[in-house]
Structures are given as structure tokens and as C-alpha cells.
Design a protein around this motif. Sequence first.
Motif, short mmCIF file in Angstrom:
data_model
loop_
_atom_site.label_atom_id
_atom_site.label_comp_id
_atom_site.label_asym_id
_atom_site.label_seq_id
_atom_site.Cartn_x
_atom_site.Cartn_y
_atom_site.Cartn_z
N GLY A 1 -65.31 -101.01 17.37
CA GLY A 1 -64.31 -100.04 16.94
C GLY A 1 -64.84 -99.08 15.90
O GLY A 1 -64.60 -97.88 15.95
N ASP A 2 -65.59 -99.62 14.93
CA ASP A 2 -66.20 -98.77 13.90
C ASP A 2 -67.16 -97.76 14.51
O ASP A 2 -67.16 -96.58 14.15
N GLU A 3 -68.01 -98.23 15.41
CA GLU A 3 -69.00 -97.34 16.03
C GLU A 3 -68.32 -96.24 16.84
O GLU A 3 -68.71 -95.07 16.78
N LEU A 4 -67.31 -96.60 17.61
CA LEU A 4 -66.60 -95.62 18.43
C LEU A 4 -65.86 -94.60 17.57
O LEU A 4 -65.83 -93.41 17.86
N ASN A 5 -65.28 -95.08 16.46
CA ASN A 5 -64.58 -94.19 15.54
C ASN A 5 -65.55 -93.17 14.95
O ASN A 5 -65.24 -91.99 14.81
N SER A 6 -66.74 -93.64 14.58
CA SER A 6 -67.74 -92.73 14.00
C SER A 6 -68.22 -91.70 15.01
O SER A 6 -68.68 -90.62 14.63
N LYS A 7 -68.08 -92.02 16.30
CA LYS A 7 -68.46 -91.07 17.36
C LYS A 7 -67.30 -90.16 17.76
O LYS A 7 -67.44 -89.33 18.66
N GLY A 8 -66.15 -90.33 17.10
CA GLY A 8 -65.00 -89.50 17.39
C GLY A 8 -64.21 -89.95 18.61
O GLY A 8 -63.32 -89.23 19.08
N LYS A 9 -64.47 -91.15 19.12
CA LYS A 9 -63.77 -91.65 20.30
C LYS A 9 -62.57 -92.48 19.82
O LYS A 9 -62.58 -93.72 19.82
N ILE A 10 -61.53 -91.75 19.44
CA ILE A 10 -60.40 -92.33 18.73
C ILE A 10 -59.64 -93.35 19.59
O ILE A 10 -59.32 -94.46 19.11
N TYR A 11 -59.34 -93.00 20.82
CA TYR A 11 -58.54 -93.90 21.66
C TYR A 11 -59.30 -95.19 21.96
O TYR A 11 -58.73 -96.29 21.91
N TYR A 12 -60.58 -95.08 22.27
CA TYR A 12 -61.38 -96.28 22.53
C TYR A 12 -61.47 -97.16 21.28
O TYR A 12 -61.41 -98.39 21.36
N SER A 13 -61.62 -96.53 20.12
CA SER A 13 -61.65 -97.28 18.87
C SER A 13 -60.33 -97.99 18.65
O SER A 13 -60.29 -99.16 18.23
N TYR A 14 -59.24 -97.29 18.96
CA TYR A 14 -57.90 -97.87 18.84
C TYR A 14 -57.76 -99.12 19.70
O TYR A 14 -57.21 -100.14 19.27
N ILE A 15 -58.27 -99.08 20.93
CA ILE A 15 -58.21 -100.25 21.82
C ILE A 15 -58.93 -101.44 21.18
O ILE A 15 -58.43 -102.57 21.19
N CYS A 16 -60.10 -101.18 20.61
CA CYS A 16 -60.89 -102.27 20.01
C CYS A 16 -60.18 -102.88 18.81
O CYS A 16 -60.11 -104.12 18.69
N PHE A 17 -59.64 -102.06 17.93
CA PHE A 17 -58.96 -102.60 16.76
C PHE A 17 -57.63 -103.27 17.15
O PHE A 17 -57.19 -104.20 16.47
N SER A 18 -57.01 -102.82 18.23
CA SER A 18 -55.82 -103.51 18.73
C SER A 18 -56.17 -104.92 19.17
O SER A 18 -55.42 -105.88 18.91
#
Length: 281
Positions: free
Chosen positions: A38-55
Motif C-alpha cells: 500500500g505504501d509503495e502504490l501510494n508513493s506511485k500515485g496509484k490511490i485506488y490500488y493503495s486503498y485496496i491494500c490498506f483495506s
Amino acid sequence: MRFKLYDSKIDKILKENDDLSYLVDSEEDSLSFYVNLGDELNSKGKIYYSYICFSKAYELESNYDDSLKAKIAICLSTLALKLNKISEARKILTETLDKDLNICSSKKGKLLLNYILVLKIEGNLDDALENILLFESNFNINDFNSFSLITLKANILKEKGLLDNAVSIHKLLVASSDKLENKLVASCNILDIYMECDDLAKTKELLDKYETLVLQYMNLDNKLYETEIYFTLFKSYDFIDDQDKVMKFYKLTYDSAVCNNDYKTIDKCINSTYYSNTLSK
């Protein structure tokens, strides 16, 4: 690559981001995997994918320490707010704040700031201001992103109809901020107020004043608020009827919203008359 530990959504994310597949083998447990992915995806600007991981991380058994619980709640509620999932953000924040976790003041403050933002979005303006006062009396503002807090306070004052007060605060932020993006965020908040007041002259004057800064901003990397900035500029140029710049910032807004999975702004763009104009070209 092995994805058998995870479901189809995570498999899809890993296949589309194969540079992050090393996390599958490097993490000892699913929780660490979800958080780090989630952290890595967030840093890449992939907000929805990051959201899935943190969910996924938030749904796991609560047998991890309070500091990690707070981090997950902060990240997930922030992502939910960006995706306009307001009721979900409120649920996460309320559940976490009610637990009275043994965490540092920095994490407590970030949770409270997100909760204040939820109150503001829901229209509970008096409660939001009351919580800002609570924040200011219990936390050292210098330990946090003071720009975000002061901006939030100004925007709440605007929602309460105290437009002059809000403009004064945003102007102070423009003058005192050393970050270009922050200057433009504050300037866009002023533009929104000028448009609300139907003040064509002041809107045009401010757009002309910061045109060079906008051009500099467009060349920056890692822009956090580009969708919001471009959308306000699109609205502002439409307000003063500068059609060349309207189309320019409409396209920038739409592309940025798609890239960041900002579905609320995507819907606004699609429902705009400029959407059909763009398709016809």
C-alpha cells in the motif's frame, strides 16, 4: 511470481506492478505485505490500488500493536477521503479514536485532522471548528502540516459565509508558503471565493498574476494536488471565458483525475459540455 496467498484483486495489482512483486517473498506475514505494498502504490500515485491494500490490512485480526493500527487507520481514511468514500472514512476514524490507542501525539493529531475534514465535508461546520480549537489546544501545530490545518480552518470559515476572513487567511498562506504547490492551493481557494462572489475582475487579476507559477508547477514531479488545482483553473478560465485555457485545463484535469482514480472529478468532467467537445476533436 507466486500470488497464491492473495485474492484476485491483489493478484491483478501485482501483475500490473511487477516491479513490486518482490514484496510477496520479502514479507513474513500478510499484514506487513499489505501495508508495504500500500505504501509503495501510494508513493506511485496509484490511490485506488493503495486503498485496496490498506483495506485488506484493516480487515485483519487486531493482534498488532497500537502504532501500526493507527498508521493503517490514518492511511486508509486519507485514501478513502481522496476517493470520496466519506462514510467509510468516518467509520474508520471513529472506531480508531474510540479505542484510545497508546500512540504518539503525531499519529493522534493526524487521526483528529482527518476526522475534522470528514466533519467539514459532511457540513458539520461548528463541530469541525470546535475540534480545530481542541486540536490547537492539545497539540503543537509545528509538529504537523500547519498549512493543511490552516487551510482547513479557512475553508470551514468560507463554508460558514465568513468569506473575507477566509480570503485573508489564504492570502497569508500564499505569502508565507515556500512550496509552489501550497501557494497554488491557497490561490485556488481564493479563486473559488471570487467566483462564488461573481467577481470577474478579481478572478482575472489573480489568474494573470499566477500564470507563470502555474507553468512552473506543470513541470514539477510528485504533485499531490494537481487534479484539484487544474480543476479550479478550468472553472476559473471558464468563468472569465478564456476558451483556449478552458480546454487546456479541462484536458489536464481529466487526465489527472483518470490517472489518480478521482472518480468524483471524472464524473464532473464527463458531465461537462467540454467532454463532448473534447471527443469531437
